[in-house]
Design a protein around this motif. Structure first.
Motif, mmCIF file in Angstrom:
data_model
loop_
_atom_site.group_PDB
_atom_site.id
_atom_site.type_symbol
_atom_site.label_atom_id
_atom_site.label_comp_id
_atom_site.label_asym_id
_atom_site.label_seq_id
_atom_site.Cartn_x
_atom_site.Cartn_y
_atom_site.Cartn_z
ATOM 1 N N UNK A 47 1.060 -0.916 0.114
ATOM 2 C CA UNK A 47 0.046 -0.184 -0.289
ATOM 3 C C UNK A 47 0.505 1.055 -0.018
ATOM 4 N N UNK A 48 1.942 1.548 0.617
ATOM 5 C CA UNK A 48 2.919 2.510 1.187
ATOM 6 C C UNK A 48 3.877 2.583 -0.290
ATOM 7 N N UNK A 49 3.972 1.698 -1.046
ATOM 8 C CA UNK A 49 4.540 1.766 -2.495
ATOM 9 C C UNK A 49 3.634 2.563 -3.370
ATOM 10 N N UNK A 50 2.499 2.190 -3.519
ATOM 11 C CA UNK A 50 1.676 2.422 -4.462
ATOM 12 C C UNK A 50 1.652 4.095 -4.130
ATOM 13 N N UNK A 58 -8.064 4.181 -3.600
ATOM 14 C CA UNK A 58 -8.475 3.109 -3.989
ATOM 15 C C UNK A 58 -7.942 2.194 -4.918
ATOM 16 N N UNK A 59 -7.052 2.159 -5.204
ATOM 17 C CA UNK A 59 -5.861 1.241 -5.942
ATOM 18 C C UNK A 59 -4.880 0.802 -4.778
ATOM 19 N N UNK A 60 -5.281 1.668 -3.916
ATOM 20 C CA UNK A 60 -3.327 1.213 -2.968
ATOM 21 C C UNK A 60 -4.179 0.022 -2.161
ATOM 22 N N UNK A 61 -5.805 0.426 -1.147
ATOM 23 C CA UNK A 61 -6.504 -0.239 -0.610
ATOM 24 C C UNK A 61 -6.651 -1.715 -1.383
ATOM 25 N N UNK A 62 -6.623 -1.908 -2.768
ATOM 26 C CA UNK A 62 -6.767 -3.298 -3.506
ATOM 27 C C UNK A 62 -5.249 -4.311 -3.298
ATOM 28 N N UNK A 63 -4.031 -3.173 -3.013
ATOM 29 C CA UNK A 63 -3.019 -3.146 -2.655
ATOM 30 C C UNK A 63 -2.891 -4.466 -1.037
ATOM 31 N N UNK A 64 -3.356 -3.565 -0.640
ATOM 32 C CA UNK A 64 -3.683 -3.847 0.536
ATOM 33 C C UNK A 64 -4.089 -5.154 1.345
ATOM 34 N N UNK A 65 -5.487 -5.078 0.857
ATOM 35 C CA UNK A 65 -6.285 -6.557 0.477
ATOM 36 C C UNK A 65 -5.580 -7.142 -0.238
ATOM 37 N N UNK A 66 -5.036 -7.777 -0.898
ATOM 38 C CA UNK A 66 -4.545 -8.609 -1.974
ATOM 39 C C UNK A 66 -3.147 -8.779 -0.942
ATOM 40 N N UNK A 67 -2.657 -7.882 -0.504
ATOM 41 C CA UNK A 67 -1.510 -8.379 0.140
ATOM 42 C C UNK A 67 -1.643 -8.881 1.875
ATOM 43 N N UNK A 68 -2.700 -8.724 2.084
ATOM 44 C CA UNK A 68 -3.277 -9.624 3.303
ATOM 45 C C UNK A 68 -3.345 -11.006 2.646
ATOM 46 N N UNK A 69 -4.099 -11.329 1.906
ATOM 47 C CA UNK A 69 -4.721 -12.293 1.748
ATOM 48 C C UNK A 69 -4.342 -13.662 0.858
ATOM 49 N N UNK A 70 -2.684 -12.662 0.309
ATOM 50 C CA UNK A 70 -1.880 -13.907 -0.642
ATOM 51 C C UNK A 70 -1.413 -14.894 -0.575
ATOM 52 N N UNK A 126 2.521 -5.888 -9.734
ATOM 53 C CA UNK A 126 3.217 -5.682 -8.851
ATOM 54 C C UNK A 126 3.733 -5.248 -7.481
ATOM 55 N N UNK A 127 3.155 -4.559 -6.942
ATOM 56 C CA UNK A 127 3.158 -3.687 -5.501
ATOM 57 C C UNK A 127 2.901 -5.261 -4.201
ATOM 58 N N UNK A 128 2.225 -6.327 -4.616
ATOM 59 C CA UNK A 128 2.735 -7.056 -4.274
ATOM 60 C C UNK A 128 3.563 -8.442 -4.121
#
Length: 221
Positions: A47-50, A58-70, A126-128
């Protein structure tokens, strides 16, 4: 779930049960720690990267969610865990009423995050990838007997720090690693993580960045 947000999913009991089981499975197989500390760190780093690169909230939030669930798929098997995790995430996200467009981005990122068969395809994936693969640190090693370390344990235990630095103006992202060379040599690191480094390069390019690396203060690329 009343509202589909990163904060809310981190408190979803059913999701955390599977994430915890995945960590137990990897522990039994001798892998490094994949507990909530890892998933939260990946989520926040992505999230911080994006955010730093100017992406919308919104894109930052999606990256955080993907990161938590990956790492959901590890609850089934380490093999193909990215793909099985993406399918599990799909079921959770649909049950929570997440927008289809958001689900598509999140499951794609999860399904692409493993270096054995994945690659960055958009900013969230990419962020994940960059966040996940840069989390190399001593505290993730579960083996308490150094004499029995395998090469992965040794490299992770030798990692005193591993951080990502972004120069927005120069469009450069740098992975800076500090290793205790009394435990492992830099060549050991590259032997283990060469495929990951190629994955970093591709992920950086998707974000419009050049990838650089420093190891113990010396420029590697």
């Amino acid at each position: 779930m009343k509202k589909f947000t990163y904060e809310n999913i981190t408190h979803a009991k059913e999701l955390n049960i599977y994430l915890e089981q995945g960590n137990r499975v990897l522990g039994a197989l001798g892998y490094t720690d994949h507990s909530g500390k890892h998933t939260a760190k990946v989520a926040m780093t992505a999230g911080k990267l994006l955010k730093k690169l100017g992406y919308d909230d919104h894109t930052v939030e999606l990256a955080r969610i993907a990161g938590y669930m990956h790492d959901l798929g590890n609850s089934i098997n380490r093999a193909s865990h990215a793909q099985t995790g993406a399918l599990m995430a799909f079921q959770f996200l649909r049950s929570w009423g997440a927008p289809l467009e958001d689900i598509a981005i999140i499951i794609s990122a999860i399904g692409q995050h493993d270096e054995s068969n994945g690659t960055a395809v958009d900013p969230v994936s990419a962020a994940l990838i960059l966040a996940d693969k840069s989390d190399v640190r001593r505290s993730r090693v579960r083996n308490t007997v150094p004499e029995t370390f395998d090469k992965h344990d040794r490299v992770n235990y030798a990692a005193l720090s591993s951080t990502l630095h972004v120069d927005v103006q120069k469009r450069i992202i740098t992975l800076e690693v500090e290793l205790d060379e009394g435990i492992c040599f830099l060549m050991d690191y590259f032997e283990i993580f060469l495929q990951r480094l190629l994955m970093y390069k591709r992920a950086a390019e998707v974000l419009g960045l050049r990838f650089k690396m420093k190891a113990n203060g010396s420029k590697i690329s």
